[in-house]
Every structure is written in structure tokens, then in C-alpha cells.
Enzyme design. Structure first.
Site, PDB file in Angstrom:
ATOM      1  N   THR A   5     -18.512 -10.440 -17.514  1.00 48.21           N
ATOM      2  CA  THR A   5     -19.775 -11.043 -17.072  1.00 48.21           C
ATOM      3  C   THR A   5     -20.866  -9.991 -17.305  1.00 48.21           C
ATOM      4  OG1 THR A   5     -18.489 -12.148 -15.364  1.00 48.21           O
ATOM      5  CG2 THR A   5     -20.891 -12.228 -15.131  1.00 48.21           C
ATOM      6  N   VAL A   6     -21.583 -10.152 -18.420  1.00 48.78           N
ATOM      7  CA  VAL A   6     -22.463  -9.079 -18.898  1.00 48.78           C
ATOM      8  C   VAL A   6     -23.551  -8.741 -17.876  1.00 48.78           C
ATOM      9  CG1 VAL A   6     -23.992  -8.371 -20.785  1.00 48.78           C
ATOM     10  CG2 VAL A   6     -21.991  -9.789 -21.268  1.00 48.78           C
ATOM     11  N   LYS A  13     -14.018  -3.408   1.712  1.00 42.96           N
ATOM     12  CA  LYS A  13     -14.806  -2.177   1.508  1.00 42.96           C
ATOM     13  C   LYS A  13     -16.310  -2.396   1.729  1.00 42.96           C
ATOM     14  CE  LYS A  13     -11.646   0.087  -1.736  1.00 42.96           C
ATOM     15  NZ  LYS A  13     -11.494   0.742  -3.040  1.00 42.96           N
ATOM     16  N   ALA A  16     -17.119  -4.132 -13.826  1.00 39.96           N
ATOM     17  CA  ALA A  16     -18.338  -3.920 -13.039  1.00 39.96           C
ATOM     18  C   ALA A  16     -18.121  -4.401 -11.609  1.00 39.96           C
ATOM     19  CB  ALA A  16     -19.508  -4.659 -13.687  1.00 39.96           C
ATOM     20  N   ASN A  54     -18.699  -5.276 -19.397  1.00 41.33           N
ATOM     21  CA  ASN A  54     -18.046  -6.231 -18.491  1.00 41.33           C
ATOM     22  C   ASN A  54     -18.034  -7.633 -19.101  1.00 41.33           C
ATOM     23  OD1 ASN A  54     -16.736  -6.631 -15.954  1.00 41.33           O
ATOM     24  ND2 ASN A  54     -18.526  -7.789 -15.271  1.00 41.33           N
ATOM     25  N   THR A 102      -9.306  -1.032   2.288  1.00 38.71           N
ATOM     26  CA  THR A 102      -9.099  -1.491   0.915  1.00 38.71           C
ATOM     27  C   THR A 102      -9.444  -2.964   0.782  1.00 38.71           C
ATOM     28  OG1 THR A 102      -7.554  -1.413  -0.934  1.00 38.71           O
ATOM     29  CG2 THR A 102      -6.586  -1.879   1.219  1.00 38.71           C
ATOM     30  N   SER A 114       0.829  -1.215   0.000  1.00 36.47           N
ATOM     31  CA  SER A 114       0.000   0.000   0.000  1.00 36.47           C
ATOM     32  C   SER A 114       0.861   1.262   0.000  1.00 36.47           C
ATOM     33  CB  SER A 114      -0.903   0.016   1.238  1.00 36.47           C
ATOM     34  OG  SER A 114      -1.571   1.256   1.301  1.00 36.47           O
ATOM     35  N   MET A 168      -7.151   2.513 -14.270  1.00 33.21           N
ATOM     36  CA  MET A 168      -7.119   2.731 -12.809  1.00 33.21           C
ATOM     37  C   MET A 168      -5.868   2.120 -12.183  1.00 33.21           C
ATOM     38  SD  MET A 168     -10.871   2.418 -11.230  1.00 33.21           S
ATOM     39  CE  MET A 168     -12.275   3.316 -11.860  1.00 33.21           C
TER      40      MET A 168
HETATM   41  N1  LIG Z   1      -6.095   3.973  -8.700  1.00 32.33           N
HETATM   42  C1  LIG Z   1      -6.937   3.768  -7.708  1.00 32.33           C
HETATM   43  O1  LIG Z   1      -7.055   4.585  -6.781  1.00 32.33           O
HETATM   44  C2  LIG Z   1      -7.798   2.527  -7.692  1.00 32.33           C
HETATM   45  C3  LIG Z   1      -8.883   2.430  -6.808  1.00 32.33           C
HETATM   46  C4  LIG Z   1      -9.661   1.276  -6.816  1.00 32.33           C
HETATM   47  C5  LIG Z   1      -9.341   0.240  -7.697  1.00 32.33           C
HETATM   48  N2  LIG Z   1      -8.272   0.360  -8.533  1.00 32.33           N
HETATM   49  C6  LIG Z   1      -7.943  -0.722  -9.508  1.00 32.33           C
HETATM   50  O2  LIG Z   1      -9.112  -1.057 -10.232  1.00 32.33           O
HETATM   51  C7  LIG Z   1      -9.084  -2.418 -10.628  1.00 32.33           C
HETATM   52  C8  LIG Z   1     -10.399  -3.126 -10.296  1.00 32.33           C
HETATM   53  O3  LIG Z   1     -10.578  -3.211  -8.883  1.00 32.33           O
HETATM   54  P1  LIG Z   1     -11.943  -3.764  -8.227  1.00 32.33           P
HETATM   55  O4  LIG Z   1     -11.811  -3.526  -6.769  1.00 32.33           O
HETATM   56  O5  LIG Z   1     -13.140  -3.258  -8.934  1.00 32.33           O
HETATM   57  O6  LIG Z   1     -11.836  -5.331  -8.522  1.00 32.33           O
HETATM   58  P2  LIG Z   1     -13.038  -6.381  -8.523  1.00 32.33           P
HETATM   59  O7  LIG Z   1     -14.176  -5.932  -7.693  1.00 32.33           O
HETATM   60  O8  LIG Z   1     -12.406  -7.698  -8.247  1.00 32.33           O
HETATM   61  O9  LIG Z   1     -13.572  -6.385 -10.054  1.00 32.33           O
HETATM   62  C9  LIG Z   1     -12.750  -6.839 -11.053  1.00 32.33           C
HETATM   63  C10 LIG Z   1     -13.358  -6.499 -12.427  1.00 32.33           C
HETATM   64  O10 LIG Z   1     -12.383  -6.801 -13.416  1.00 32.33           O
HETATM   65  C11 LIG Z   1     -12.951  -7.705 -14.372  1.00 32.33           C
HETATM   66  N3  LIG Z   1     -11.863  -8.560 -14.870  1.00 32.33           N
HETATM   67  C12 LIG Z   1     -10.943  -9.227 -14.122  1.00 32.33           C
HETATM   68  N4  LIG Z   1     -10.076  -9.864 -14.930  1.00 32.33           N
HETATM   69  C13 LIG Z   1     -10.455  -9.588 -16.211  1.00 32.33           C
HETATM   70  C14 LIG Z   1      -9.962  -9.943 -17.499  1.00 32.33           C
HETATM   71  N5  LIG Z   1      -8.876 -10.724 -17.632  1.00 32.33           N
HETATM   72  N6  LIG Z   1     -10.589  -9.459 -18.591  1.00 32.33           N
HETATM   73  C15 LIG Z   1     -11.675  -8.672 -18.474  1.00 32.33           C
HETATM   74  N7  LIG Z   1     -12.202  -8.296 -17.276  1.00 32.33           N
HETATM   75  C16 LIG Z   1     -11.590  -8.754 -16.165  1.00 32.33           C
HETATM   76  C17 LIG Z   1     -14.026  -8.437 -13.628  1.00 32.33           C
HETATM   77  O11 LIG Z   1     -14.956  -8.962 -14.573  1.00 32.33           O
HETATM   78  P3  LIG Z   1     -15.985 -10.148 -14.149  1.00 32.33           P
HETATM   79  O12 LIG Z   1     -17.107  -9.466 -13.421  1.00 32.33           O
HETATM   80  O13 LIG Z   1     -16.392 -10.733 -15.439  1.00 32.33           O
HETATM   81  O14 LIG Z   1     -15.213 -11.096 -13.267  1.00 32.33           O
HETATM   82  C18 LIG Z   1     -14.603  -7.294 -12.777  1.00 32.33           C
HETATM   83  O15 LIG Z   1     -15.457  -6.477 -13.545  1.00 32.33           O
HETATM   84  C19 LIG Z   1      -7.850  -3.020  -9.944  1.00 32.33           C
HETATM   85  O16 LIG Z   1      -6.799  -3.074 -10.896  1.00 32.33           O
HETATM   86  C20 LIG Z   1      -7.520  -2.023  -8.852  1.00 32.33           C
HETATM   87  O17 LIG Z   1      -6.124  -2.025  -8.555  1.00 32.33           O
HETATM   88  C21 LIG Z   1      -7.505   1.479  -8.553  1.00 32.33           C
END
Ligand SMILES: NC(=O)c1ccc[n+]([C@@H]2O[C@H](COP(=O)([O-])OP(=O)(O)OC[C@H]3O[C@@H](n4cnc5c(N)ncnc54)[C@H](OP(=O)(O)O)[C@@H]3O)[C@@H](O)[C@H]2O)c1
Length: 283
Positions: A162-163, A75, A137, A160, A71, A24, A224
Site C-alpha cells: 500500500t504505497v 503496542k 510500512a 510497501n 506485543t 512468545s 525480521m
Molecule cells: N524479530 C523481531 O524482534 C520482530 C519485531 C517486530 C516485528 N517482527 C516481524 O515483522 C513483521 C511485520 O510486523 P508488523 O507488526 O509491522 O505487522 P503489521 O503492522 O501488520 O504490518 C504488516 C506489513 O506487512 C505488509 N504485508 C503483509 N502481507 C504482505 C504481502 N503478502 N506482501 C507484501 N507486503 C505484505 C503490509 O503491507 P500493507 O500495508 O500493504 O498491508 C504491512 O506493511 C512480522 O513478521 C513480525 O513477526 C519481528
């Protein structure tokens, strides 16, 4: 757990809780904010066992802690745990910031405002009147929807893998703007001005399955995720004509700045901290 809260009582105590937590950047960011604003505080990273989040929050509170960031993967649990929620946290279904205020645990979600501030203030990208594609999503996508829609884009499409999850999210936020949920295959004849990658695909070195044609002229592509090198999504965007390509480091610092403001009532200079972190990343 008790030695985790072996505080220096002369300083206000803050922490981020997650699992894993070792990488972190939040302690570094808040330490820089504190130095910059002259606030006396200590900010630590606490790894919490899955199943132990609620108890850890109670112990941190009992030890006199003033505020927490939360985190992955806590959350949603934090959303349940707090006693009050801001409107944006209520809507996001997730809490990343807790303020301890007497008997109250006030939950907020600063991810969305972090993204919007990084786009609009730091990078001068207007969202109003634009067509946005939000890929993913999960929790991150859900957290940014209300703040993005508040900027009045003409259209926001969630795509997404998963649509069903994209369609469900779009339905849940339909009262806030023109929003649609879809799969990647349905994007073939559409173009977008702002394309945001909120999937975890970059973490795995993969691209979401979007067609190359989604990038409009003058488009901004935003991942992101961030790192020392451009992510695979950023490389794809640059190769396919995006006018601007950004990573999520600015969002990370901006969401932290909003948390700092909630806790301390002072808005730090986030640009200075983004610059410092960028330099540290490339070392
Ligand atoms: N910069 C920042 O401040 C910040 C803040 C928050 C998050 N983030 C980043 O945002 C990203 C998502 O975080 P999250 O918390 O939303 O994760 P999450 O709840 O686990 O959701 C993951 C998402 O990614 C999709 N996904 C995963 N692998 C994939 C692939 N190979 N191809 C296409 N889609 C894929 C999933 O689709 P399915 O639904 O089909 O599984 C789902 O929509 C991470 O990389 C995280 O580090 C950054």
C-alpha cells in the site's frame, strides 16, 4: 483475571502481554537473562482480550508488577496508556516496554535498537553511508526508522504494497535523514546495500513484490521473521546473490536485552542467549 497475577512475591514480576501470546519466546529469553545475571525475577506471558489491555495493565501494576513487554496487537494502545514516553517511543508511535516506577508508567520502544544492535554489533554490518531498503510500512517498520536513520545511511527507501503508507511514513520521518516512500514497481533500477523485510509476508510464505535486481554486490538481506528454517525471503536473497542473509532472531533477543537493561540496569550477554534459542529452534 485475578489468578493471572498470583505472584511469587519474593521475586520481581515481569510479563509480556499480547494476543495471541502462547508462542512468545520472551519468557524464555528473560529467564535466561535472569539466570545469567543472577537477578531474582519471574517473567510470564499473559494473553489479554482485545479491549481489555488498559485494565490488564492496571491490574498488573496494582499487583506490584515491575515491568511489561507489549506485543501485537497492543503496542499502539500501550503508547496511549503510559504516562511518559522515551523519545524513540514517542517517535515510533508504539510502546513495547513499560517500566512501573511509582505512579509513573514509562513507555519505551526497543525494537529499533534491537535491530540496529543485531546488525552492527552481532553481525558487524555498518549502516553509515549505506543505501537501505526497508520493505513494509506497519508497526515494525515504523519502530525501527528513527534508530536506523540515527546511524546515518545515505538513503533509506521504504517500499510497501500500500504505497500511501510508505509515503506517509517517509514524510513523518523526513526531518531525520534522506528518506523516501515508494511502491515495489519503482525499485526496478535501484540497488541497496541493506535490505530489510519488515512485512508480514514471510508469515504467509509469500514474498513482497520487489524486483530481483535490488540486491547490490556485498548486500545484507535481513528478515525480521525467524524460524527453524530460512524464510522464503532469505531463500530468495541467497539465490539472488546477497553476501549475507540474516533472520530476526537476533533482533528479538536484542530488543529483549534493551528492555532488561531498562528494568534492571544491567546489560545481559545477548549472544549467549541467541545461541541457546537457535539451538532450541532447530530441535
Ligand atoms: N524479530 C523481531 O524482534 C520482530 C519485531 C517486530 C516485528 N517482527 C516481524 O515483522 C513483521 C511485520 O510486523 P508488523 O507488526 O509491522 O505487522 P503489521 O503492522 O501488520 O504490518 C504488516 C506489513 O506487512 C505488509 N504485508 C503483509 N502481507 C504482505 C504481502 N503478502 N506482501 C507484501 N507486503 C505484505 C503490509 O503491507 P500493507 O500495508 O500493504 O498491508 C504491512 O506493511 C512480522 O513478521 C513480525 O513477526 C519481528
Amino acid at each position: 483475571m485475578s489468578d493471572l497475577f498470583d505472584f511469587d512475591v519474593r521475586k520481581d514480576q515481569y510479563a509480556v502481554m499480547g494476543n495471541p501470546i502462547t508462542h512468545s519466546k520472551s519468557p524464555r529469553i528473560h529467564t535466561l537473562f535472569a539466570q545469567q545475571t543472577g537477578h531474582r525475577l519471574e517473567y510470564t506471558a499473559i494473553q489479554v482480550d482485545v479491549g481489555g489491555f488498559s485494565q490488564a495493565v492496571g491490574q498488573f501494576d496494582a499487583a506490584g508488577g515491575k515491568g511489561l513487554n507489549v506485543t501485537v496487537p497492543f503496542k499502539q494502545e500501550a503508547w496511549q496508556r503510559v504516562t511518559e514516553r522515551s523519545e524513540r517511543a514517542e517517535r515510533a508511535g508504539a510502546v513495547n516496554t513499560i517500566k512501573f516506577d511509582g505512579n509513573k508508567l514509562i513507555g519505551d520502544n526497543t525494537d529499533g535498537v534491537g535491530l540496529v544492535n543485531d546488525l552492527t554489533t552481532n553481525n558487524h554490518i555498518e549502516i553509515k553511508g549505506k543505501r537501505i531498503l526497508l520493505m513494509g510500512a506497519g508497526g515494525a517498520a515504523r519502530g525501527v526508522l528513527a534508530p536506523l536513520l540515527a546511524q546515518q545511511p545515505t538513503l533509506l527507501v521504504i517500499a510497501n504494497r500500500t504505497v500511501d503508507k510508505a509515503v506517509e511514513l517517509a514524510t513523518a520521518f523526513a526531518d531525520l535523514g534522506n528518506i523516501k516512500g515508494t511502491g515495489y514497481d519503482d525499485l526496478a533500477d535501484q540497488q541497496f546495500d541493506i535490505i530489510i523485510n519488515a512485512t508480514a509476508a514471510s508469515l504467509q510464505g509469500q514474498l513482497p513484490n520487489m524486483p530481483d535486481t535490488v540486491i547490490a554486490a556485498d548486500a545484507c538481506c535481513y528478515d525480521m521473521m525467524y524460524g527453524a528454517e530460512p524464510t522464503i525471503f532469505m531463500q530468495w536473497a541467497a539465490e539472488h546473490g546477497a553476501a549475507k542473509v540474516l533472520d530476526g532472531l537476533g533482533m528479538l533477543v536484542e530488543q529483549a536485552a534493551e528492555s532488561f537493561f531498562i528494568w534492571r540496569g544491567v546489560r545481559p550477554d545477548s549472544l549467549m542467549v541467541i545461541k541457546a534459542l537457535r539451538a532450541e529452534l532447530s530441535r
